[in-house]
Every structure is written in C-alpha cells, then in structure tokens.
Design a protein around this motif. Sequence first.
Motif, PDB file in Angstrom:
ATOM      1  N   LYS A 261       0.813  -1.213   0.000  1.00  0.00           N
ATOM      2  CA  LYS A 261       0.000   0.000   0.000  1.00  0.00           C
ATOM      3  C   LYS A 261       0.849   1.266   0.000  1.00  0.00           C
ATOM      4  N   GLY A 262       2.168   1.104   0.083  1.00  0.00           N
ATOM      5  CA  GLY A 262       3.059   2.247  -0.021  1.00  0.00           C
ATOM      6  C   GLY A 262       3.445   2.893   1.292  1.00  0.00           C
ATOM      7  N   PHE A 263       3.085   2.330   2.437  1.00  0.00           N
ATOM      8  CA  PHE A 263       3.375   2.959   3.718  1.00  0.00           C
ATOM      9  C   PHE A 263       4.821   2.680   4.143  1.00  0.00           C
ATOM     10  N   GLY A 264       5.570   3.746   4.384  1.00  0.00           N
ATOM     11  CA  GLY A 264       6.931   3.634   4.894  1.00  0.00           C
ATOM     12  C   GLY A 264       7.966   3.164   3.902  1.00  0.00           C
ATOM     13  N   VAL A 265       7.595   3.050   2.628  1.00  0.00           N
ATOM     14  CA  VAL A 265       8.500   2.476   1.628  1.00  0.00           C
ATOM     15  C   VAL A 265       9.688   3.400   1.359  1.00  0.00           C
ATOM     16  N   VAL A 266       9.412   4.687   1.185  1.00  0.00           N
ATOM     17  CA  VAL A 266      10.481   5.639   0.863  1.00  0.00           C
ATOM     18  C   VAL A 266      11.526   5.679   1.980  1.00  0.00           C
ATOM     19  N   ILE A 516       0.363  -3.385  14.454  1.00  0.00           N
ATOM     20  CA  ILE A 516       0.964  -3.151  13.134  1.00  0.00           C
ATOM     21  C   ILE A 516      -0.104  -2.726  12.132  1.00  0.00           C
ATOM     22  N   ALA A 517      -1.242  -3.441  12.143  1.00  0.00           N
ATOM     23  CA  ALA A 517      -2.292  -3.150  11.158  1.00  0.00           C
ATOM     24  C   ALA A 517      -2.954  -1.797  11.385  1.00  0.00           C
ATOM     25  N   THR A 518      -3.120  -1.390  12.640  1.00  0.00           N
ATOM     26  CA  THR A 518      -3.849  -0.154  12.933  1.00  0.00           C
ATOM     27  C   THR A 518      -2.948   1.072  12.971  1.00  0.00           C
ATOM     28  N   THR A 519      -1.725   0.923  13.471  1.00  0.00           N
ATOM     29  CA  THR A 519      -0.849   2.091  13.590  1.00  0.00           C
ATOM     30  C   THR A 519      -0.043   2.348  12.323  1.00  0.00           C
ATOM     31  N   GLY A 520       0.163   1.322  11.478  1.00  0.00           N
ATOM     32  CA  GLY A 520       0.943   1.509  10.266  1.00  0.00           C
ATOM     33  C   GLY A 520       0.425   2.628   9.373  1.00  0.00           C
ATOM     34  N   PRO A 521      -0.862   2.594   8.976  1.00  0.00           N
ATOM     35  CA  PRO A 521      -1.376   3.679   8.118  1.00  0.00           C
ATOM     36  C   PRO A 521      -1.382   5.044   8.799  1.00  0.00           C
ATOM     37  N   ARG A 522      -1.360   5.087  10.124  1.00  0.00           N
ATOM     38  CA  ARG A 522      -1.402   6.362  10.832  1.00  0.00           C
ATOM     39  C   ARG A 522      -0.015   6.933  11.139  1.00  0.00           C
ATOM     40  N   LEU A 523       0.961   6.068  11.331  1.00  0.00           N
ATOM     41  CA  LEU A 523       2.284   6.536  11.734  1.00  0.00           C
ATOM     42  C   LEU A 523       3.292   6.599  10.590  1.00  0.00           C
ATOM     43  N   LEU A 524       3.051   5.858   9.509  1.00  0.00           N
ATOM     44  CA  LEU A 524       4.007   5.812   8.408  1.00  0.00           C
ATOM     45  C   LEU A 524       3.581   6.731   7.272  1.00  0.00           C
ATOM     46  N   ARG A 525       4.572   7.340   6.629  1.00  0.00           N
ATOM     47  CA  ARG A 525       4.296   8.168   5.457  1.00  0.00           C
ATOM     48  C   ARG A 525       4.066   7.279   4.241  1.00  0.00           C
ATOM     49  N   LYS A 526       3.135   7.696   3.398  1.00  0.00           N
ATOM     50  CA  LYS A 526       2.751   6.884   2.249  1.00  0.00           C
ATOM     51  C   LYS A 526       3.441   7.382   0.992  1.00  0.00           C
ATOM     52  N   ALA A 527       3.912   6.431   0.173  1.00  0.00           N
ATOM     53  CA  ALA A 527       4.544   6.783  -1.097  1.00  0.00           C
ATOM     54  C   ALA A 527       3.533   7.461  -2.008  1.00  0.00           C
ATOM     55  N   THR A 528       4.006   8.436  -2.769  1.00  0.00           N
ATOM     56  CA  THR A 528       3.109   9.236  -3.606  1.00  0.00           C
ATOM     57  C   THR A 528       2.867   8.640  -4.975  1.00  0.00           C
ATOM     58  N   ASN A 529       3.746   7.738  -5.456  1.00  0.00           N
ATOM     59  CA  ASN A 529       3.542   7.138  -6.774  1.00  0.00           C
ATOM     60  C   ASN A 529       4.077   5.732  -6.759  1.00  0.00           C
ATOM     61  N   SER A 530       3.819   5.009  -7.847  1.00  0.00           N
ATOM     62  CA  SER A 530       4.199   3.600  -7.923  1.00  0.00           C
ATOM     63  C   SER A 530       5.698   3.409  -7.931  1.00  0.00           C
ATOM     64  N   ASP A 531       6.456   4.383  -8.425  1.00  0.00           N
ATOM     65  CA  ASP A 531       7.901   4.230  -8.451  1.00  0.00           C
ATOM     66  C   ASP A 531       8.478   4.249  -7.047  1.00  0.00           C
ATOM     67  N   ASP A 532       7.888   5.052  -6.162  1.00  0.00           N
ATOM     68  CA  ASP A 532       8.381   5.112  -4.797  1.00  0.00           C
ATOM     69  C   ASP A 532       8.108   3.830  -4.041  1.00  0.00           C
ATOM     70  N   ARG A 533       7.124   3.063  -4.480  1.00  0.00           N
ATOM     71  CA  ARG A 533       6.762   1.837  -3.762  1.00  0.00           C
ATOM     72  C   ARG A 533       7.711   0.702  -4.061  1.00  0.00           C
ATOM     73  N   ARG A 534       8.512   0.816  -5.065  1.00  0.00           N
ATOM     74  CA  ARG A 534       9.399  -0.283  -5.465  1.00  0.00           C
ATOM     75  C   ARG A 534      10.724  -0.161  -4.751  1.00  0.00           C
TER      76      ARG A 534
END
Length: 534
Positions: A261-266, A516-534
Amino acid sequence: MTVGDVPVNNRPSLPRVLSFSRRENDFQLKSAAYLNEGFEADETNLHAKTPNNKSENSQPSFGPNGNSIKICATNVWTKLRQSSFIPTRLRATRLTALWLLGFASWGTVLLLVGADAAPPNGKLWLLILLSVVAKAGGWLAVQLRLPGLLGMLLAGMALQAAGVVSIEGPYLGLIRVIRKASLVIIMMRAGLDLDPNSVKKLKFTILRLGWMPWAVEMCCVAGMAKWLFDMTWSWAFMLGAVEAAVSPAVVVPNLILLREKGFGVVQGVPTLVLAVTGIEDAISIATYGVITSIMFSTGSLVFSILQGPLSVFAGILTGVLIGFLSKFVPDKNDPYVISIRVFLLLLGGLVAVLGFDRLSLSGAGPLAVIVAAFGAGTAFAYQGWPVGQNQVALTFGVLWQFFEPVVFGLVGAQINVVELPANTVGLAAACVFGPALVRFIVTLVLLSGSSLNLKEKFFVALAWMAKATVQAVLGPAALDLVRNTEDKQLAEFANIMFIVCVISILLTAPVGAILIATTGPRLLRKATNSDDRR
C-alpha cells in the motif's frame, strides 16, 4: 469522470486483499462494476449502461414490489460479497485447489503407510485432523479481526482438552522436522522480501538494531526468570534467548501488506523491520544451540564455547554460496525458472538447517537461510523481479499456508489448560511484558540518531513486540530435551520455559498484529507514486 451519465466514483469497490498475483487484484478492481446496483455489466467492453429511468407519469407504489425487492436483494448480496465470508471466484477456485491437494496428499500417505494414516485413531490421521481444524480456527480468527495463528493455537488447545489429540508416539521426530521446515519457509520468505536498496541505505541502523534490543530483552527475561522461577542461570538465559526473538509469522505478512500500500516504503521502514526480524531469529536460535550444547553435550567444553563464532562463520558462508548459485542456476530465461529456484532455495535451506544441527552447529542453519534468501532476492531484483513481485517469495507464502496450522496447532495441542497453575501463568505474563517494555524504550533510544521521524520510530518499536514463531518451534524443543530424563528439576524448568513461550504467543501475537495493522497507516508516510513503492 462519468460513464453513462453516472459518476464512476460512486460505484462500491471490493476490499483489496493480499493475493498471490497482481492479475487477481486487477480482476477484482474490474469486477467492482458487476456489484453496482442499477448497472448491467457489458462483458464485451466492460462499460456500464445507464439504468432504466422511470417515466414521469408513473404512479407511486406502496408496499414491496418487484423492483424494490430486487434492489434490496442486490444490496444484501453486495454487502456479503464485500465481506470476506463469500470469496471471489478466483479465491474460491484457489481454495478448492488447495483442499484437493491436501486430500490427494493424505490419500498418498494412507496408501503408503496404511493404518497409521487411517481414521479415526491413526497417529498421522490425528496430525492431519489437527492441521485441518487449526486451519479452520485460523480462518475464524481472521474473520474476527484477530491473527490467524491465535485461532490455530486455540484450536489445538481445544482438541487436546477434548482428548482427541496427544503429542506422543513414534512420529515425534517427524514433528521436529516439520517445525524446522516451517522455520526455513517463513525465514526464506522474510529474506526474499528485503529491499536491497533500503538495506544498503540503512545498513548501519540494521546492524545496530539487529542485536542490541534483542540482547537487552534477553538479559531482562533471564533476570526475571531467575528471580520469579528460581531457575539456574543457564536455563534462564536459554529462556531469554528464545523469548527475545520477534515473530516473522506476525511481522512478515503485515509488513508486506503495508509495503504494497506504499506505507513507509520511501524511508525503508518495512525493510528495516523485516531485516532485523530475520537477524534476531538467527541469533536467538544460534544462542539457544550454544547454551543447550554446553548444558547437555558430553564433548569438549572448548568446542561448545567456540560454537557461537563457528555458527556465525559457517552460516554466512553457506548462505552466500546458496545465494550466489541462485543467481546463475538456472538461467533467468529458463521457462521453469520459478519452480527450479523454489526447490533450490527450499532444499538448500533444509539441508543447511538439518545438516548443521547434526554437526552441533544449530545456529548456523537459520543464519544461512536468511543470508541465502537475501542474496537470492537481491539477484532476482537486478534480473527484473522487483521487490513485491518476486514469484519465488510468493510461492514460499503458499507453502507457509500449509505449515502454519501444523506448527501452531501442535503448540496448542501440547498445552493442558486444566493443569496450568494460575500462579505460573501470572508470573509468565510478567516475564513477558516487563522485558518487552524495556525493549520498547531501548529501541526508541537506539533510533534517536536515524533519519526516521518520531511516528516512524514508534511504529518500528511497536512492530517488534510480537512473539510467535521461534517460541512455537523452540518452546516445545525444550520439552524434547528432558523428555527421557529422570531429573524432576530439569523437567520443571523445561515446562516453565514452555509455559512462558505459550503465554508470550497468546498475549503478544494478537496485540502485535493489531498494532501493526492499525498504527501503520497512521504513523508511516505513504509513497506518492508507484515508483516510490518499489
């Protein structure tokens, strides 16, 4: 954007699930149109048609009519389809295929072994029954938004309490092999899902966090075990080494889902958590092997002391060799490349774990597995398999679906709830939560110099609270060590160690998975595009 004068965004969408391929996810997204009331799916071009409008002269109707009943039925069906109780067609056919594979495997064992695999009292049949019931318990737990392994553990406890299953007899050796094979599979999955670029960027943080929080928690557990249970220091540190290990069975699937989902990837958070989890598990098993060797070995004391450095050197060397071979064998253009790579890594990992265990270097095997998996995953990424699209890693995920209910069901089947002393359970809970709190604080301190922000540091510290896999494998192994001994004190220490491991799984696995499931989307920054997720 509108299709047929109706906004497309108003269509209800299916919940995205973690599947084995992108093709299935794409199919689910496309099939969302079929669930929208008032739309008729055109299977030729997948466009939606405008629903028929009522004429202006139509009279209002009172009471149920055909149209209202149809809309109500459609709404009910939509809600059922959006829930996980009614699977999609692809998921239903996959589950059917898995059940057929399981039935065919049982039929083969029945024809080869005979009465031991036949119902209702065959030992192998009871093991298969335990696996099936544990899998059902895991599915029910997932529907209740709880970790599947918790349901598997409780299912095993229920079968033991009912007198259906008892862990004894001639197949204890097979059970030990299954536990070690499951450890190979889940650690291979964790290593293959490491992002090499993130590992390179966070290498010093990974090396620092790979052993310091674990060492602090191990010492705290050992101190509390000595104080609360009056254990000898050798048994106390053996318990600490096992208890301090983070569970890949909880961490790996949840972190992979967050990464997709892109959370914390960058920032490399998923890779950091997964890498440290694999390192800690290898260190825990190596330390456990060294301590048990010193306690129970009749050989040279010097060799027992040197087992630690020898295990590290042999494990890294073997892992590098397996990973290097995976880069060239087979060729990346081979049509059977996925199957061959899976068998090469799986059998190589099993040979490493079982072989080093035979050589009294039990810690070298898991270390070789995690190193081999990371080396192979790095090679696959440079050959065109990005992280998250590694078909070999996905195959190990399928294998884990078979082994997970066996491992946690067996642990539950070894728990006699009636004979559990309440005082021991309370002390075991204190022995779990006290050191875990200290570990949380130490992790935050060690992350103070990293590039993560405060929310990400809190998430990393929380993600390492879950215990399950190493405890499920090595907790029962402690009972195996003293199974044939007449020393009541050793048997008591082994039983206490097993109880602490079980309480640790029951308390921290569901809490860790939920955090992990509940705090991940709230505490981690989400990647803005598909390239950042890789």
